[in-house]
Design a protein around this motif. Structure first.
Motif, PDB file in Angstrom:
ATOM      1  N   THR A  44      78.144  32.908   7.897  1.00 20.10           N
ATOM      2  CA  THR A  44      77.856  34.312   7.595  1.00 20.10           C
ATOM      3  C   THR A  44      76.401  34.505   7.176  1.00 20.10           C
ATOM      4  O   THR A  44      75.852  35.591   7.362  1.00 20.10           O
ATOM      5  N   ARG A  72      74.261  34.291  10.451  1.00 23.53           N
ATOM      6  CA  ARG A  72      74.874  35.105  11.509  1.00 23.53           C
ATOM      7  C   ARG A  72      75.213  34.291  12.751  1.00 23.53           C
ATOM      8  O   ARG A  72      75.008  34.723  13.871  1.00 23.53           O
ATOM      9  N   ALA A 120      80.658  38.238  15.330  1.00 21.74           N
ATOM     10  CA  ALA A 120      80.616  39.086  14.118  1.00 21.74           C
ATOM     11  C   ALA A 120      82.011  39.269  13.522  1.00 21.74           C
ATOM     12  O   ALA A 120      82.171  39.243  12.297  1.00 21.74           O
ATOM     13  N   ARG A 127      82.912  36.271  11.540  1.00 25.17           N
ATOM     14  CA  ARG A 127      82.109  36.183  10.310  1.00 25.17           C
ATOM     15  C   ARG A 127      82.646  37.133   9.249  1.00 25.17           C
ATOM     16  O   ARG A 127      82.793  36.756   8.083  1.00 25.17           O
ATOM     17  N   TRP A 128      82.978  38.374   9.649  1.00 28.73           N
ATOM     18  CA  TRP A 128      83.486  39.355   8.679  1.00 28.73           C
ATOM     19  C   TRP A 128      84.865  38.949   8.171  1.00 28.73           C
ATOM     20  O   TRP A 128      85.157  39.106   6.973  1.00 28.73           O
TER      21      TRP A 128
END
Length: 197
Positions: A33, A36, A40, A43-44
């Motif tokens: 995270t 990056r 995405a 990661r979230w």
């Protein structure tokens, strides 16, 4: 006269242990995270799971502590505290397993893979994640069977038992999806290793 080639007062150099922490071949498969790295959505979800793990851990500590203090000081135990602690612990284990898998933090013996060329290492990673995905599919099927058959409720808190089993199914689905993404990345590296350097 000394038998060793180094003088007796010279300290021996200590090898830097950080070389064993990061595998450069595996870097493309990691979800990070901070930098990056990775999709995405993953990661979230990983970040959300980590915050949820923290909240569950605080609730677990408070639940157990309230019961310990109640027994020790007031000679009274909260009847629901043990049941809540068990449920929280189950969720903590499965969410923690999924978050650790996402960050590639499960224990692994990677002494061989580190020494291999990039393409050969990713062939092994592809095989590894193929096995993991197959096992996760079996666990999803088993978890679905458990969810379909669990109709009872917990004795004190009256929570549906299927809610506890849901943690297994959600964790396993996440691991299977991340594992499938890693297989795709490994296939890309195997086909065109020069692009990923």
């Amino acid at each position: 006269m000394s038998l060793s080639s180094t003088p007796p007062n010279t300290p021996t150099p200590i090898e830097d242990p950080t070389v064993y922490l990061d595998d450069p071949n595996r870097k493309l498969l990691e979800i990070d995270t901070d930098t990056r790295q990775g999709p995405a959505l993953f990661r979230w979800l990983t970040l959300g799971m980590e915050y949820l793990i923290g909240a569950i851990l605080v609730a677990l500590i408070m639940s157990v502590s309230c019961n310990v203090v109640g027994r020790a000081l007031f000679n009274y135990s909260l009847p629901w505290a043990d049941e809540l602690a068990r449920m929280l612990f189950v969720w903590l284990v499965f969410i923690g397993a999924a978050a650790a898998f996402s960050r590639y933090e499960h224990i692994a013996v990677d002494a061989l893979v580190r020494r291999l060329p990039l393409r050969v290492a990713h062939i092994l990673y592809l095989l590894q994640h193929l096995i993991i995905t197959a096992l996760m599919v079996v666990m999803i099927w088993g978890g679905y069977q458990v969810l379909a058959r669990s109709s009872g409720r917990s004795a004190i808190l009256d929570v549906p038992l299927s809610f506890i089993s849901l943690s297994l199914v959600l964790c396993v689905i996440f691991i299977a999806v991340v594992s499938t993404w890693r297989m795709w990345v490994s296939l890309t590296v195997i086909r065109q290793p020069e692009r990923e350097r």
